[in-house]
Design a protein around this motif. Sequence first.
Motif, short mmCIF file in Angstrom:
data_model
loop_
_atom_site.label_atom_id
_atom_site.label_comp_id
_atom_site.label_asym_id
_atom_site.label_seq_id
_atom_site.Cartn_x
_atom_site.Cartn_y
_atom_site.Cartn_z
N VAL A 350 0.86 -1.73 0.24
CA VAL A 350 -0.41 0.34 0.28
C VAL A 350 1.20 1.32 0.08
N PRO A 351 1.94 1.26 1.10
CA PRO A 351 2.45 2.44 1.06
C PRO A 351 3.77 2.26 0.00
N HIS A 352 3.91 1.25 -1.29
CA HIS A 352 4.95 1.40 -2.04
C HIS A 352 4.09 1.81 -3.03
N TYR A 353 2.78 2.01 -3.11
CA TYR A 353 2.75 2.40 -4.43
C TYR A 353 1.61 3.85 -4.29
N ASN A 354 1.44 4.09 -3.42
CA ASN A 354 1.18 5.78 -3.18
C ASN A 354 2.46 6.48 -3.36
N LEU A 355 3.60 5.80 -3.36
CA LEU A 355 5.07 6.60 -3.31
C LEU A 355 5.59 6.74 -4.99
N TYR A 356 5.09 4.91 -5.72
CA TYR A 356 5.50 4.94 -6.88
C TYR A 356 4.41 5.77 -7.82
N ALA A 357 2.99 6.43 -7.48
CA ALA A 357 2.24 7.04 -8.20
C ALA A 357 3.00 8.12 -8.21
N VAL A 358 3.63 9.09 -6.37
CA VAL A 358 4.04 10.48 -6.59
C VAL A 358 5.33 10.51 -7.26
N SER A 359 5.99 9.35 -7.76
CA SER A 359 7.13 9.42 -8.46
C SER A 359 8.34 9.48 -7.25
N ARG A 360 7.99 9.10 -6.31
CA ARG A 360 9.09 9.60 -4.69
C ARG A 360 10.15 7.67 -4.81
N ASP A 361 10.67 7.76 -5.61
CA ASP A 361 11.51 5.78 -5.33
C ASP A 361 12.70 6.09 -4.81
N LYS A 362 13.36 6.69 -4.14
CA LYS A 362 14.30 6.84 -3.06
C LYS A 362 14.02 6.08 -2.02
N PRO A 363 12.75 6.93 -0.90
CA PRO A 363 12.42 6.17 -0.41
C PRO A 363 12.15 3.99 -0.39
N ILE A 364 11.54 4.03 -1.86
CA ILE A 364 11.48 2.66 -2.27
C ILE A 364 12.58 2.08 -2.03
N ILE A 365 13.34 2.72 -2.89
CA ILE A 365 14.93 1.78 -3.17
C ILE A 365 15.68 1.53 -1.76
N VAL A 366 15.41 2.26 -0.80
CA VAL A 366 16.00 2.06 0.53
C VAL A 366 15.40 1.35 1.42
N ALA A 367 14.26 0.95 1.56
CA ALA A 367 13.58 -0.09 1.44
C ALA A 367 13.87 -1.34 1.50
N HIS A 368 13.45 -1.26 0.12
CA HIS A 368 13.94 -3.29 -0.53
C HIS A 368 15.21 -3.42 0.41
N PHE A 369 16.85 -2.36 -0.40
CA PHE A 369 17.59 -3.04 0.34
C PHE A 369 17.37 -3.69 1.41
N THR A 370 17.61 -2.10 2.74
CA THR A 370 17.30 -3.05 4.01
C THR A 370 16.77 -4.13 4.15
N GLY A 371 15.49 -4.44 3.13
CA GLY A 371 14.73 -5.37 3.61
C GLY A 371 15.38 -7.21 2.62
N LEU A 372 16.72 -7.28 1.99
CA LEU A 372 17.23 -7.53 1.66
C LEU A 372 18.16 -7.93 2.62
N LEU A 373 19.24 -6.58 3.34
CA LEU A 373 19.74 -7.01 4.23
C LEU A 373 19.48 -8.21 5.26
N VAL A 374 18.21 -7.31 5.88
CA VAL A 374 17.42 -7.81 7.41
C VAL A 374 17.04 -9.77 6.85
N PHE A 375 17.03 -9.58 5.55
CA PHE A 375 16.65 -11.00 5.12
C PHE A 375 17.35 -12.28 5.56
N LEU A 376 18.67 -11.66 4.66
CA LEU A 376 20.31 -12.39 5.06
C LEU A 376 20.53 -12.29 6.23
#
Length: 424
Positions: A350-376
């Motif tokens: 839900v917040p992912h598409y909110n950010l994507y719709a208003v072209s705010r991509d940097k927070p998405i990038i930070v969240a995904h890389f953080t998620g991968l590190l947390v997963f590993l």
Amino acid sequence: MPLQVMSLLNNPNLLNVGIRALTLAIRFVLIFILAVYLPPSEVGLYGLIVVTVSYALYFVGFDFYTFSTRDLLGRPKAEWGRLLVSQGVFFGALYALVLPVSLLLFVFGLLPWWVAGWVLLLIVSEHLAQEISRLAIAMGRPLFASVMVFFRQGIWSLAFVLCMIFFESYRSLELLLLFWATGSALSVLMGGFLLRSIEWRKSNLSIDLAWVKRGVLVAFPLLMATLALRGIMTIDRYAFEALNGPDLLGVYSLFMGMAGTVLTFMDAGVFAFLYPRMIAAHNSGDQAGFLVARATLRKHTLIWSLVLVAGGALVGPFLFMLLPNPIYFDHWPLFVGILIAMGIFVVGMVPHYNLYAVSRDKPIIVAHFTGLLVFLMLVFLFGAFSPVWAVILAFGGASLAIGIIKQVSCARVFRAIGITHTLR
């Protein structure tokens, strides 16, 4: 009953949801039937092939649609032909680069050589079908996109399920890959009819390298973010096999395949409809329309994810009792854990598409890389204490971290641009 059928046929939205639901149901039956007739190790190999092909699509597609969809929606249709030709040339160059590199999967023994040809063929056909279906959605033809998905995932799966049930000679992974490749190719051929509707003659079909370059610069950070996010759902199979062996990988693949229908349903039945509306409303300055679409996205996501996770948790164990191999029922709590983790992941969209719709991509990038590190980190941490649960707990923890980061970023970004009611 005839009146109900006619009502469905006359309502494009209901028909679209019906086609998507039917496709998901067939895919659900397919993975279940594979567990009936194939040994767990082959079910596990099928799971590895599925996630490998799915992950490779990001390399050959470069997540370019994240730029092209938003750009095309802001341009007159007469310009689409030139830009789509430029995009096609870019994809061709990516095929020439990525497909040979993909052979390293077989060189290093991650997948057996006998599936190499099938994997390369599926990467190309699945990518072409995926891109054309995305174009159909951008053109305002979601029903056509749903029919393409039905050809790509539903028809061949149903045919193969029937063949497996009635003919013992069809109970092999090689024939499954043949059916899959055929269905994918048929979807691409169907997409050709959509491409004919583009105003090619009105467009200057010269290759616009400047447009491609601009798209690459926009898409590359998002591609890295997507590779990090989807990498979690690819590395998980390989990590689970390393920790637990091929037979339990078959169990995990079945459970993830079934739980994955939650995300697939949400992608097809909710997200694909609403995020283009959010983009269009934001681009036109229609804040009221944006708020309505965003509220609908949030409401439908919460309701449907709860229904699907709870329903799956209740029905799953009874289905596993029907399987001839007791290994699946013996591990049914893993399925419930996977469903809960998947539900957390879906709500975070839900917040992912909110950010994507208003072209705010940097927070998405930070969240995904953080998620991968947390997963590993969680896989290594839990792997020493509970190999069976390590990957599932890591997936849930990473999904939670991603969702929290996106929601906090969404609240901050929306306050800055004057969009209210973010958390309601």
